[in-house]
Write an enzyme that holds these catalytic residues in place. Sequence first.
Site, PDB file in Angstrom:
ATOM      1  N   LYS A  35       0.848  -1.212   0.000  1.00  0.00           N
ATOM      2  CA  LYS A  35       0.000   0.000   0.000  1.00  0.00           C
ATOM      3  C   LYS A  35       0.875   1.250   0.000  1.00  0.00           C
ATOM      4  O   LYS A  35       2.077   1.175   0.290  1.00  0.00           O
ATOM      5  CB  LYS A  35      -0.908  -0.024   1.233  1.00  0.00           C
ATOM      6  CG  LYS A  35      -0.153   0.015   2.565  1.00  0.00           C
ATOM      7  CD  LYS A  35      -1.077  -0.329   3.737  1.00  0.00           C
ATOM      8  CE  LYS A  35      -0.297  -0.347   5.043  1.00  0.00           C
ATOM      9  NZ  LYS A  35      -1.068  -0.978   6.134  1.00  0.00           N
ATOM     10  N   ARG A 131     -10.029   0.222  15.561  1.00  0.00           N
ATOM     11  CA  ARG A 131      -9.899   1.101  14.409  1.00  0.00           C
ATOM     12  C   ARG A 131     -10.833   0.613  13.312  1.00  0.00           C
ATOM     13  O   ARG A 131     -11.714   1.317  12.880  1.00  0.00           O
ATOM     14  CB  ARG A 131      -8.432   1.121  13.942  1.00  0.00           C
ATOM     15  CG  ARG A 131      -8.143   2.130  12.852  1.00  0.00           C
ATOM     16  CD  ARG A 131      -6.681   2.090  12.425  1.00  0.00           C
ATOM     17  NE  ARG A 131      -6.313   0.815  11.811  1.00  0.00           N
ATOM     18  CZ  ARG A 131      -5.131   0.566  11.261  1.00  0.00           C
ATOM     19  NH1 ARG A 131      -4.178   1.498  11.280  1.00  0.00           N
ATOM     20  NH2 ARG A 131      -4.874  -0.606  10.718  1.00  0.00           N
ATOM     21  N   TYR A 256      18.237  28.447   8.930  1.00  0.00           N
ATOM     22  CA  TYR A 256      17.022  29.158   9.321  1.00  0.00           C
ATOM     23  C   TYR A 256      16.853  29.160  10.839  1.00  0.00           C
ATOM     24  O   TYR A 256      17.016  28.118  11.492  1.00  0.00           O
ATOM     25  CB  TYR A 256      15.786  28.476   8.716  1.00  0.00           C
ATOM     26  CG  TYR A 256      15.570  28.746   7.257  1.00  0.00           C
ATOM     27  CD1 TYR A 256      15.458  30.039   6.767  1.00  0.00           C
ATOM     28  CD2 TYR A 256      15.449  27.688   6.367  1.00  0.00           C
ATOM     29  CE1 TYR A 256      15.231  30.281   5.412  1.00  0.00           C
ATOM     30  CE2 TYR A 256      15.225  27.916   5.011  1.00  0.00           C
ATOM     31  CZ  TYR A 256      15.119  29.212   4.547  1.00  0.00           C
ATOM     32  OH  TYR A 256      14.893  29.438   3.216  1.00  0.00           O
ATOM     33  N   MET A 304      13.950  23.333   2.528  1.00  0.00           N
ATOM     34  CA  MET A 304      13.171  22.590   1.535  1.00  0.00           C
ATOM     35  C   MET A 304      14.074  21.760   0.623  1.00  0.00           C
ATOM     36  O   MET A 304      13.764  20.614   0.287  1.00  0.00           O
ATOM     37  CB  MET A 304      12.343  23.564   0.682  1.00  0.00           C
ATOM     38  CG  MET A 304      11.410  22.860  -0.292  1.00  0.00           C
ATOM     39  SD  MET A 304      10.516  24.017  -1.340  1.00  0.00           S
ATOM     40  CE  MET A 304       9.432  24.797  -0.171  1.00  0.00           C
TER      41      MET A 304
HETATM   42  C1  LIG Z   1      -0.346  -2.034   6.724  1.00  0.00           C
HETATM   43  C2  LIG Z   1      -0.923  -3.302   7.212  1.00  0.00           C
HETATM   44  C3  LIG Z   1      -0.113  -4.430   7.407  1.00  0.00           C
HETATM   45  C4  LIG Z   1       1.399  -4.392   7.289  1.00  0.00           C
HETATM   46  O1  LIG Z   1       1.928  -3.853   8.476  1.00  0.00           O
HETATM   47  P1  LIG Z   1       3.514  -3.741   8.681  1.00  0.00           P
HETATM   48  O2  LIG Z   1       3.686  -3.329  10.095  1.00  0.00           O
HETATM   49  O3  LIG Z   1       3.991  -2.718   7.713  1.00  0.00           O
HETATM   50  O4  LIG Z   1       4.064  -5.092   8.389  1.00  0.00           O
HETATM   51  C5  LIG Z   1      -0.727  -5.611   7.748  1.00  0.00           C
HETATM   52  N1  LIG Z   1      -2.074  -5.675   7.921  1.00  0.00           N
HETATM   53  C6  LIG Z   1      -2.879  -4.604   7.768  1.00  0.00           C
HETATM   54  C7  LIG Z   1      -4.328  -4.741   7.988  1.00  0.00           C
HETATM   55  C8  LIG Z   1      -2.330  -3.380   7.433  1.00  0.00           C
HETATM   56  O5  LIG Z   1      -3.128  -2.312   7.304  1.00  0.00           O
END
Ligand SMILES: *Cc1c(COP(=O)(O)O)cnc(C)c1O
Length: 361
Positions: A35, A131, A256, A304
Site C-alpha cells: 500500500k 480502528r 534558518y 526545503m
Molecule cells: C499495513 C498493514 C499491514 C502491514 O503492516 P507492517 O507493520 O507494515 O508489516 C498488515 N495488515 C494490515 C491490515 C495493514 O493495514
Amino acid sequence: MARPNQARLDLGALRHNIGHARALAPHSKVMAVVKANAYGHGAAIIAKTLEPLADALAVACIEEAVELRAAGISAPILLLEGFFEESELALAATENFWICVGNERQLSCLENAQLQQPMHVWLKIDTGMHRLGIDADLAESALKRLNTTPNVANDVVLCTHFASADDLDGTQTREQLEQFNEVCKNLPGKLSAANSPGILGWPDSHFDWIRPGYMLYGNSPFSAPHKNTDALQPVMTLSSAIISIRDVAAGESVGYGASWTASRPSKIATVTIGYGDGYPRLARNGTPVLVNGQRASLAGRVSMDMITVDVTDVEDASLGDEVILWGADLPVGEVAEWAGTIGYELTTRMPARTPRIIAAP
Ligand SMILES: *Cc1c(COP(=O)(O)O)cnc(C)c1O
C-alpha cells in the site's frame, strides 16, 4: 551534473526479506503489503519483484489495486480497507481483488449487491485495536451472513490487526491473540493476524496468512535489536551529495532560525536534499548522516532543498562527496527517532521529486 539525489532500491534485498518472512512462518501463506506506493518505494517495481514470491498482495484501496493491474500484476490483491461504495464491487470481482469487510455497512452492501461472480472476502474482527473490524461478539453472525450470500465465495478468511505488536514486553498483543483464538476456535475459515512485528516477534500469531509490510523493505519495527531483525536488508538507500563547504567560527550560527551554533571552529557541508525531497524537516540537530561512509551530524534546520551537516570530524569531506541519509549502514528507523516519527513515515512520504533508481538487480 544533475542534482545527485537518489532513492536507490536494492531488489535483491527485497527478495531476501520476503524469504526471511517465509522462513520465520514456514506454514503460512504470505500476503505482501504494498500500500501507499509500496511504503514510498514505488508500487509497480516492488509489486513486480514480489509477485512471484508472494501468495497475494495487499493495498489500502481499489485505486491502488487498479494501478497494479495496469502495471501488469496478476496476483490476487486484497483491499485492506475494503470498499467505500457499492460501485467498486463489480470491478473488484472481475479483477480478482479480495476485500476486507469490517463493518455492518460493508456487510449489508455486499449482501444486497447484484454480482456476476462471488467475491473473496476477509472478515476483519476488532480484538482491541478499535480502528476497523466488527466487534468480536458479532463475528459468528457476520460470518454466517457472508457464508450464505451468493455474492461471497466460500473461503472467508478471519483476520485481525495488532495495535502494539512492536512492544514485545507489553500485554496487549497476548490479549488480542487470546481473544482472536477464542472468537475463531469454533468458526470455519483460515486465519490471519500478523503484521511485521507479529511475524518477527510473535510466532503464535502467524496462523494461515502473514501480512508483512515494513519488514519487506528491510527495516525493523522494533526500537531495540532483535534476533529476527538482524537478517533484514534495507531496500532503500537515500543519498545526495555535498554542494558547498565552508569554515564557520565558534559562536556563528547555521541555517534558518539560527537553531545551531558552532561550539568550536567547524566545517559545515551543505547537502542538496531537504524536506521537499523526503528528508524530514523535524530532524533535530545531531541527526546522523553518512559522509563518505563516516557518521556526521545535522547542524541547523532542514530547508526545503538542503541540509547543513557538521563535517568537522569527517576526514577529507569535499565537494561532490556522497552523503547517505538512510540505508544499510544507517537505519531509517534511527533517523526517524531523531525526527520524532517512525521509519514507516519517512519512506512512505518520499516524493516523486526524488528519483527511484534500481540498484544492481
Ligand atoms: C499495513 C498493514 C499491514 C502491514 O503492516 P507492517 O507493520 O507494515 O508489516 C498488515 N495488515 C494490515 C491490515 C495493514 O493495514
